[in-house]
Design an enzyme around this catalytic site. Structure first.
Site, mmCIF file in Angstrom:
data_model
loop_
_atom_site.group_PDB
_atom_site.id
_atom_site.type_symbol
_atom_site.label_atom_id
_atom_site.label_comp_id
_atom_site.label_asym_id
_atom_site.label_seq_id
_atom_site.Cartn_x
_atom_site.Cartn_y
_atom_site.Cartn_z
ATOM 1 N N ASP A 1 -45.695 18.909 106.554
ATOM 2 C CA ASP A 1 -44.675 18.602 107.557
ATOM 3 C C ASP A 1 -45.446 18.077 108.772
ATOM 4 O O ASP A 1 -46.048 18.859 109.507
ATOM 5 C CB ASP A 1 -43.896 19.874 107.907
ATOM 6 N N GLU B 1 -43.353 14.521 104.521
ATOM 7 C CA GLU B 1 -42.040 14.170 105.055
ATOM 8 C C GLU B 1 -42.037 12.718 105.512
ATOM 9 O O GLU B 1 -42.937 12.258 106.205
ATOM 10 C CB GLU B 1 -41.661 15.082 106.235
ATOM 11 N N ASP C 1 -42.217 25.026 110.726
ATOM 12 C CA ASP C 1 -43.068 23.981 110.136
ATOM 13 C C ASP C 1 -43.735 24.483 108.849
ATOM 14 O O ASP C 1 -43.977 23.708 107.931
ATOM 15 C CB ASP C 1 -44.142 23.556 111.132
#
Lengths: 189, 189
Positions: free
Chosen positions: B8, B69, B142
């Site tokens: 992330d 991501e 996260d």
């Protein structure tokens, strides 16, 4: 004094310009090229290829500082993410070599080399060629922009102090000097 | 089957989640951490530090694939540029190790782990903990998001074919299985 690496970041075309900074405002061309990656390649292949090519540029030219265009999210949304990704790679590579990165906005660069922050590509290219004493404007524009970034970094400190003193700015001086030798026959304008 | 590294991306907080994929839909936690860099550091120092830390993660855990991501320019403009810069570093590092990077949108990830593409952080964290059999939701978000990315990648192929066949999706199956063992006492919900 030293070697300055200017980088105009981009996934499709990445401008690389290396200049040597001499005494006073003197700058000279060391190397210029444009790295390209095909839009059909996977993102990791594009970033990986650019990273490898940039490592070679760092290894060969051993810059003392890197001048990198500052990317804004407000710019062209279609390309800004790729440009930011490339910038991240440049920043990480520079740090691994203990180099500082000077982030320069397009208007700072344009103002430094042409005296006008909203100069167009042609004006920037023309002045880059004049300042470096080239017979032609580096093509494509990414090449000229990378050199303009390096030049603006070379003149950075002096520009500020000269402006503070109300004296001729580095860009004005360079422009005047360039105009004085503007008889170069092969310069495209 | 194999080791999946979920990332992330972020400059201030970067979520790292490593899972092992077993037979069928089985996944298990290998490692989770959040890398941080101070906003007061220079950009090259932040990207350089994250790059070095990520190299260690690659070297230690030897992932077979990276799930990253996908960043959109439409997201939070204040942080999107830094996020894109970090993504560029991840992509380049992965390519240097001949690893493919699977770019996953937040809604794909949420749909994979919760069955709902607009699930909130808490739902995602809760399901990540259930799927991996953890006693608590990984913190901060996260960390859970990085694991969710890895899980969604692990279930990727099967999800599509199951949906095509009109059968229970991987997320639905996991949800059902997770609900069945939701008596775990220490799980935060």
């Amino acid at each position: 004094m030293g070697t300055i690496l200017g980088i105009d970041p981009g996934l499709t075309r990445l401008g690389v310009g290396v200049i040597a900074q001499g005494a006073g405002r003197r700058v000279s061309l060391v190397h210029v090229e444009v790295l390209r990656t095909p839009a059909t390649d996977r993102p990791e292949a594009r970033l990986g290829a650019l990273s490898n090519a940039l490592e070679r540029v760092f290894d060969i030219h051993k810059p003392d500082i890197v001048a990198l265009e500052r990317v804004f999210a407000q710019q062209n949304l279609r390309t800004v993410m790729g440009t930011a990704q490339v910038s991240g790679v440049v920043l990480a590579l520079a740090h691994q070599r203990s180099l500082a990165v000077s982030l320069r906005t397009p208007s700072e660069v344009k103002a430094a080399v042409t005296g006008y922050g909203r100069a167009d590509k042609k004006q920037v290219g023309t002045m880059v060629a004049k300042i470096l004493g080239l017979d032609a404007i580096p093509q494509p524009a990414d090449a000229a922009d990378a050199l303009a970034l390096a030049i603006s970094e070379a003149w950075r400190g002096g520009t500020t102090s000269a402006q503070t003193a109300g004296a001729e700015t580095a860009a004005q001086k360079a422009w005047r000097e360039a105009e004085a030798r503007a008889h170069r026959p092969k310069l495209k304008e």
